[in-house]
Design a protein around this motif. Structure first.
Motif, PDB file in Angstrom:
ATOM      1  N   PRO A 339      14.015 -29.066 -38.054  1.00 24.99           N
ATOM      2  CA  PRO A 339      13.286 -27.965 -38.772  1.00 24.99           C
ATOM      3  C   PRO A 339      12.065 -28.283 -39.476  1.00 24.99           C
ATOM      4  CG  PRO A 339      15.830 -28.429 -39.510  1.00 24.99           C
ATOM      5  CD  PRO A 339      15.409 -29.579 -38.308  1.00 24.99           C
ATOM      6  N   ARG A 340      11.203 -27.258 -39.672  1.00 22.38           N
ATOM      7  CA  ARG A 340       9.691 -27.659 -40.281  1.00 22.38           C
ATOM      8  C   ARG A 340       9.647 -26.419 -41.107  1.00 22.38           C
ATOM      9  NH1 ARG A 340       5.168 -25.499 -37.627  1.00 22.38           N
ATOM     10  NH2 ARG A 340       6.125 -25.671 -35.529  1.00 22.38           N
ATOM     11  N   PRO A 341      10.137 -26.481 -42.294  1.00 23.48           N
ATOM     12  CA  PRO A 341      10.096 -25.227 -43.285  1.00 23.48           C
ATOM     13  C   PRO A 341       8.714 -24.909 -43.790  1.00 23.48           C
ATOM     14  CG  PRO A 341      11.110 -27.012 -44.316  1.00 23.48           C
ATOM     15  CD  PRO A 341      10.870 -27.645 -42.838  1.00 23.48           C
ATOM     16  N   VAL A 342       7.881 -26.037 -43.768  1.00 24.66           N
ATOM     17  CA  VAL A 342       6.357 -25.886 -44.150  1.00 24.66           C
ATOM     18  C   VAL A 342       5.478 -26.612 -43.585  1.00 24.66           C
ATOM     19  CG1 VAL A 342       4.970 -26.486 -46.298  1.00 24.66           C
ATOM     20  CG2 VAL A 342       7.400 -25.695 -46.788  1.00 24.66           C
ATOM     21  N   GLY A 343       4.215 -25.913 -43.351  1.00 27.10           N
ATOM     22  CA  GLY A 343       3.321 -26.550 -42.571  1.00 27.10           C
ATOM     23  C   GLY A 343       3.137 -26.183 -41.337  1.00 27.10           C
ATOM     24  N   THR A 344       1.916 -26.145 -40.639  1.00 27.42           N
ATOM     25  CA  THR A 344       1.779 -25.722 -38.994  1.00 27.42           C
ATOM     26  C   THR A 344       1.145 -26.717 -38.200  1.00 27.42           C
ATOM     27  OG1 THR A 344      -0.682 -25.521 -39.768  1.00 27.42           O
ATOM     28  CG2 THR A 344       0.805 -23.445 -40.129  1.00 27.42           C
ATOM     29  N   VAL A 345       1.692 -26.568 -37.008  1.00 27.13           N
ATOM     30  CA  VAL A 345       1.415 -27.511 -35.790  1.00 27.13           C
ATOM     31  C   VAL A 345       0.653 -26.615 -34.806  1.00 27.13           C
ATOM     32  CG1 VAL A 345       2.475 -28.842 -34.063  1.00 27.13           C
ATOM     33  CG2 VAL A 345       3.211 -28.966 -36.201  1.00 27.13           C
ATOM     34  N   ALA A 346      -0.362 -27.003 -34.334  1.00 30.08           N
ATOM     35  CA  ALA A 346      -1.077 -26.105 -33.403  1.00 30.08           C
ATOM     36  C   ALA A 346      -1.557 -26.984 -32.213  1.00 30.08           C
ATOM     37  CB  ALA A 346      -2.323 -25.529 -34.127  1.00 30.08           C
ATOM     38  N   VAL A 347      -1.706 -26.359 -30.809  1.00 32.03           N
ATOM     39  CA  VAL A 347      -2.406 -26.927 -29.766  1.00 32.03           C
ATOM     40  C   VAL A 347      -3.265 -25.862 -29.332  1.00 32.03           C
ATOM     41  CG1 VAL A 347      -2.074 -27.648 -27.490  1.00 32.03           C
ATOM     42  CG2 VAL A 347       0.076 -28.208 -29.209  1.00 32.03           C
ATOM     43  N   ASP A 348      -4.524 -26.769 -29.135  1.00 34.35           N
ATOM     44  CA  ASP A 348      -5.925 -26.278 -28.856  1.00 34.35           C
ATOM     45  C   ASP A 348      -6.098 -25.207 -29.910  1.00 34.35           C
ATOM     46  OD1 ASP A 348      -6.461 -27.963 -26.899  1.00 34.35           O
ATOM     47  OD2 ASP A 348      -5.440 -26.689 -25.344  1.00 34.35           O
ATOM     48  N   GLY A 349      -5.724 -25.002 -30.983  1.00 37.00           N
ATOM     49  CA  GLY A 349      -5.926 -24.075 -32.037  1.00 37.00           C
ATOM     50  C   GLY A 349      -4.888 -22.808 -32.084  1.00 37.00           C
ATOM     51  N   LYS A 350      -3.797 -23.237 -31.165  1.00 41.75           N
ATOM     52  CA  LYS A 350      -2.875 -21.983 -31.113  1.00 41.75           C
ATOM     53  C   LYS A 350      -1.606 -22.634 -31.763  1.00 41.75           C
ATOM     54  CE  LYS A 350      -0.053 -19.091 -27.906  1.00 41.75           C
ATOM     55  NZ  LYS A 350       0.134 -18.630 -26.571  1.00 41.75           N
ATOM     56  N   ALA A 351      -1.164 -21.808 -33.041  1.00 36.68           N
ATOM     57  CA  ALA A 351      -0.021 -22.460 -33.608  1.00 36.68           C
ATOM     58  C   ALA A 351       1.257 -22.179 -32.872  1.00 36.68           C
ATOM     59  CB  ALA A 351       0.167 -21.576 -34.842  1.00 36.68           C
ATOM     60  N   LEU A 352       2.249 -23.297 -33.089  1.00 39.16           N
ATOM     61  CA  LEU A 352       3.532 -23.270 -32.551  1.00 39.16           C
ATOM     62  C   LEU A 352       4.515 -22.842 -33.565  1.00 39.16           C
ATOM     63  CD1 LEU A 352       3.404 -26.784 -30.437  1.00 39.16           C
ATOM     64  CD2 LEU A 352       2.595 -24.483 -29.825  1.00 39.16           C
ATOM     65  N   SER A 353       5.553 -22.188 -33.125  1.00 29.12           N
ATOM     66  CA  SER A 353       6.763 -21.692 -33.944  1.00 29.12           C
ATOM     67  C   SER A 353       7.539 -22.848 -34.336  1.00 29.12           C
ATOM     68  CB  SER A 353       7.625 -20.576 -33.371  1.00 29.12           C
ATOM     69  OG  SER A 353       6.729 -19.383 -33.179  1.00 29.12           O
ATOM     70  N   PRO A 354       7.998 -23.009 -35.320  1.00 29.62           N
ATOM     71  CA  PRO A 354       8.991 -24.254 -35.806  1.00 29.62           C
ATOM     72  C   PRO A 354      10.383 -24.084 -35.085  1.00 29.62           C
ATOM     73  CG  PRO A 354       8.957 -22.735 -37.656  1.00 29.62           C
ATOM     74  CD  PRO A 354       7.726 -22.105 -36.515  1.00 29.62           C
ATOM     75  N   GLY A 355      10.939 -25.030 -34.871  1.00 33.21           N
ATOM     76  CA  GLY A 355      12.113 -25.094 -34.027  1.00 33.21           C
ATOM     77  C   GLY A 355      12.204 -24.752 -32.632  1.00 33.21           C
ATOM     78  N   ARG A 356      11.193 -24.470 -32.180  1.00 39.12           N
ATOM     79  CA  ARG A 356      10.925 -23.998 -30.656  1.00 39.12           C
ATOM     80  C   ARG A 356      10.325 -25.127 -29.629  1.00 39.12           C
ATOM     81  NH1 ARG A 356      10.603 -18.536 -29.968  1.00 39.12           N
ATOM     82  NH2 ARG A 356      10.827 -18.955 -27.805  1.00 39.12           N
ATOM     83  N   PRO A 357      11.301 -25.958 -29.355  1.00 42.08           N
ATOM     84  CA  PRO A 357      10.847 -27.023 -28.137  1.00 42.08           C
ATOM     85  C   PRO A 357      10.416 -26.382 -26.965  1.00 42.08           C
ATOM     86  CG  PRO A 357      12.977 -27.778 -29.279  1.00 42.08           C
ATOM     87  CD  PRO A 357      12.514 -26.388 -29.801  1.00 42.08           C
ATOM     88  N   ASP A 358      11.020 -25.164 -26.565  1.00 44.61           N
ATOM     89  CA  ASP A 358      10.505 -24.362 -25.283  1.00 44.61           C
ATOM     90  C   ASP A 358       9.213 -23.973 -25.454  1.00 44.61           C
ATOM     91  OD1 ASP A 358      11.389 -22.484 -27.313  1.00 44.61           O
ATOM     92  OD2 ASP A 358      11.687 -20.982 -26.075  1.00 44.61           O
ATOM     93  N   GLN A 359       8.698 -23.459 -26.615  1.00 47.68           N
ATOM     94  CA  GLN A 359       7.264 -23.081 -26.960  1.00 47.68           C
ATOM     95  C   GLN A 359       6.578 -24.218 -26.892  1.00 47.68           C
ATOM     96  OE1 GLN A 359       5.478 -21.318 -30.703  1.00 47.68           O
ATOM     97  NE2 GLN A 359       6.569 -19.705 -29.935  1.00 47.68           N
ATOM     98  N   SER A 360       6.823 -25.407 -27.386  1.00 47.34           N
ATOM     99  CA  SER A 360       6.106 -26.714 -27.268  1.00 47.34           C
ATOM    100  C   SER A 360       5.797 -27.032 -26.149  1.00 47.34           C
ATOM    101  CB  SER A 360       6.545 -27.632 -28.038  1.00 47.34           C
ATOM    102  OG  SER A 360       6.856 -27.203 -29.451  1.00 47.34           O
ATOM    103  N   ILE A 361       6.745 -27.028 -24.892  1.00 40.70           N
ATOM    104  CA  ILE A 361       6.570 -27.408 -23.726  1.00 40.70           C
ATOM    105  C   ILE A 361       5.864 -26.369 -22.996  1.00 40.70           C
ATOM    106  CG2 ILE A 361       8.039 -27.696 -21.483  1.00 40.70           C
ATOM    107  CD1 ILE A 361      10.262 -28.569 -23.036  1.00 40.70           C
ATOM    108  N   ALA A 362       5.858 -25.078 -23.273  1.00 36.37           N
ATOM    109  CA  ALA A 362       4.994 -24.214 -22.530  1.00 36.37           C
ATOM    110  C   ALA A 362       3.510 -24.320 -22.840  1.00 36.37           C
ATOM    111  CB  ALA A 362       5.511 -22.906 -23.063  1.00 36.37           C
ATOM    112  N   ALA A 363       3.298 -24.745 -24.102  1.00 38.26           N
ATOM    113  CA  ALA A 363       1.779 -25.077 -24.778  1.00 38.26           C
ATOM    114  C   ALA A 363       1.354 -26.694 -23.968  1.00 38.26           C
ATOM    115  CB  ALA A 363       1.945 -25.064 -26.250  1.00 38.26           C
ATOM    116  N   GLY A 364       2.187 -27.354 -23.708  1.00 38.96           N
ATOM    117  CA  GLY A 364       1.777 -28.536 -22.844  1.00 38.96           C
ATOM    118  C   GLY A 364       2.100 -29.557 -23.864  1.00 38.96           C
TER     119      GLY A 364
END
Length: 537
Positions: A339-364
């Motif tokens: 879980p990531r309740p606070v903060g942002t993670v972005a790849v190439d400037g596009k933010a990734l939703s917390p708790g979504r490994p599938d979205q992370s994989i899709a973003a590279g």
């Protein structure tokens, strides 16, 4: 650990207190603690261990070394009774071991502590020490007072001064290892411990606790128990072992005194030639104006506090810190596995939703977890299936996957990563050695051509040659344009392959080291906060 109990331990195990520290405590007329004669083992057409002869004296610390798949595990499993050798015989303190019998192994005094320790975290030390044994009972109920006294005696034998009523989960990794050793050294059914096999005992320990474990090994040896010490960490072997046997492809290529070896000569015995270890300083550096690919801002969880991090294209950033510092959870949190309740993670400037490994994989984003057996791979599937898992679309041809193309690509990855055996992509992942499993799981993510490569303890428990190969692949990925983040308890690894090292303490960034600041001393000072100020914080 409590002090002043070495003499008590030696007397308890009926060993002379006159032994010289640093030498095996054995008189010339005493039978070897372990004598192996002509033991060999094959699995089908594969000869895993050729006829092996080996003698280990009481009180001797004998390092058993070799690359993954060299035959070390086969030797251990033959001694434990898990495997029955095709040829040969084994004697423990002069008594013949019934091959293929775990009961005979235990009765003669062979004890084993594996890397996973086999402890139950949610139970007390007392309960863990009695696993496999028996409690003292009164009128059919457990005598708690007697059980605690017995546990205290077991802990005293390894000089561990803790309350036996504590849960194992509350102990440090080194203390947990001491509990496992204490359990192994218990007298059970009249059986005296004569041989202790330690399989990668420091693999899971933070650096500051390694010295504590090595002191424990010396304590056990001074008590007259022979120790087989299995490790991929060359420095530990040179520091603690009396003798070393090196296996390669199932053959004993050398048995010699450790005092006659140095790091270079030992490495050459292990790999059969000189080994060029990777150094990031000798490679092309990321461009000064390279864009940030991974951006982390104000990452805050119950274990992390206000983490900010940017990693540029072509850069390798390391994360250091002791267990509990946040180092061991940050990459999974970035990936979305925690879980990531606070903060942002972005790849190439596009933010990734917390708790979504599938979205992370899709973003590279690719994430290699630290435990390949639990969360990294599916050991019940083949190497091919594990390699293909992160991207099944590549070989999808309606209405099914193309097995032919998957096998062809798998063979190519086997060749690139030097996986052995090289021609068996359909073999179950569980049937490969640990180092080869790690290569396969590394290849699983590399074939996705990730923009961001998150590696958690990428070389834990692998041999020195495999470590060098994986380091080369990491730097090659960075030079191809990926940004790489490596979390590791191995300080030399971080210094060798990282452009920058972020040091964590109590969930925060305690310092950033780069260039000439990347030294073991600076890492140690920043990790423990002993230098007065935090470097680069």
């Amino acid at each position: 650990m409590a002090q002043g109990k070495t003499a008590e331990v030696a007397a308890d195990l009926a060993v002379s207190e006159s032994a010289v520290v640093g030498d095996p405590v054995v008189a010339p007329t005493v039978a070897p603690a372990l004598s192996i004669r002509g033991v060999s083992k094959a699995f089908g057409p594969t000869q895993a261990l050729w006829p092996l002869d080996l003698d280990i004296a009481p009180g001797e610390i004998h390092a058993l070394l070799g690359e993954n798949g060299s035959g070390k595990s086969t030797v251990i499993k033959c001694l434990s009774g898990y495997h029955r050798p095709e040829t040969g015989e084994v004697f423990v303190a002069g008594q013949r071991l019934t091959l293929g019998s775990s009961a005979s192994s235990h009765a003669l005094g062979c004890r084993f502590v594996h890397q996973d320790l086999g402890l139950i975290d949610a139970q007390t030390i007392v309960d863990n020490l009695h696993i496999g044994g028996a409690y003292t009972t009164v009128l059919g109920t457990i005598n708690g007072r007697a059980a605690r006294r017995s546990a205290q005696a077991d802990l005293a034998r390894v000089e561990l001064d803790v309350d036996p009523r504590r849960l194992v989960s509350t102990l440090t990794p080194a203390e947990q290892t001491s509990v496992a050793v204490a359990r192994a050294l218990r007298r059970q059914n009249g059986s005296e411990p004569r041989l202790l096999v330690l399989d990668e005992p420091t693999a899971r320990l933070p650096q500051k606790e390694v010295a504590q474990l090595l002191d424990l090994v010396r304590l056990v040896a001074r008590a007259g128990v022979a120790v087989i010490y299995v490790s991929h960490r060359i420095e530990e072997v040179l520091e603690v072992a009396h003798t070393a046997t090196v296996l390669r492809d199932g053959h004993n290529v050398a048995t010699c005194k450790v005092s006659e070896l140095d790091r270079r000569s030992l490495v050459e015995l292990l790999v059969g030639s000189a080994l060029d270890e990777v150094d990031v300083a000798s490679r092309a550096q990321p461009a000064a104006d390279a864009p940030a690919v991974l951006t982390v801002e104000n990452l805050t969880t119950p274990n992390l506090s206000s983490i900010d991090l940017e990693v540029r294209r072509g850069e390798v950033v390391g994360i250091a810190g002791i267990t509990g510092s946040g180092r061991e959870v940050i990459l999974s949190t970035i990936f979305g596995g925690l879980p990531r309740p606070v903060g942002t993670v972005a790849v190439d400037g596009k933010a990734l939703s917390p708790g979504r490994p599938d979205q992370s994989i899709a973003a590279g984003v690719a994430y290699l977890p630290p435990d390949r057996k639990v969360s990294g791979g599916l050991v019940g599937l083949s190497a091919r299936e594990n390699l293909m898992l992160a991207n099944l679309r590549k070989h999808w041809r309606w209405p099914a996957l193309s097995g032919r193309k998957e096998r062809a690509e798998s063979r190519a990855w086997f060749e690139r990563l030097h996986v052995r055996p090289a021609d068996d992509v359909e073999r179950l992942l569980s049937a490969f050695s640990g180092g080869n499993q790690q290569k396969i799981l590394f290849g699983k993510w590399m074939r996705t051509e990730p923009k961001v490569l998150l590696l958690d303890e990428p070389t834990q428990g692998v041999d020195i040659a495999t470590k060098a190969e994986l380091h080369e692949q990491i730097l090659t990925a960075a030079e191809a344009g990926a940004c790489v983040v490596v979390s590791s308890s191995d300080t030399e690894e971080l210094i060798g392959i990282c452009h920058r090292i972020m040091v964590m303490r109590e969930g925060r960034i305690a310092g950033l080291l780069s260039g000439k600041e990347k030294t073991v001393l600076n890492l140690s000072h920043t990790t423990f906060g002993t230098n007065g100020t935090d470097v680069g914080a």
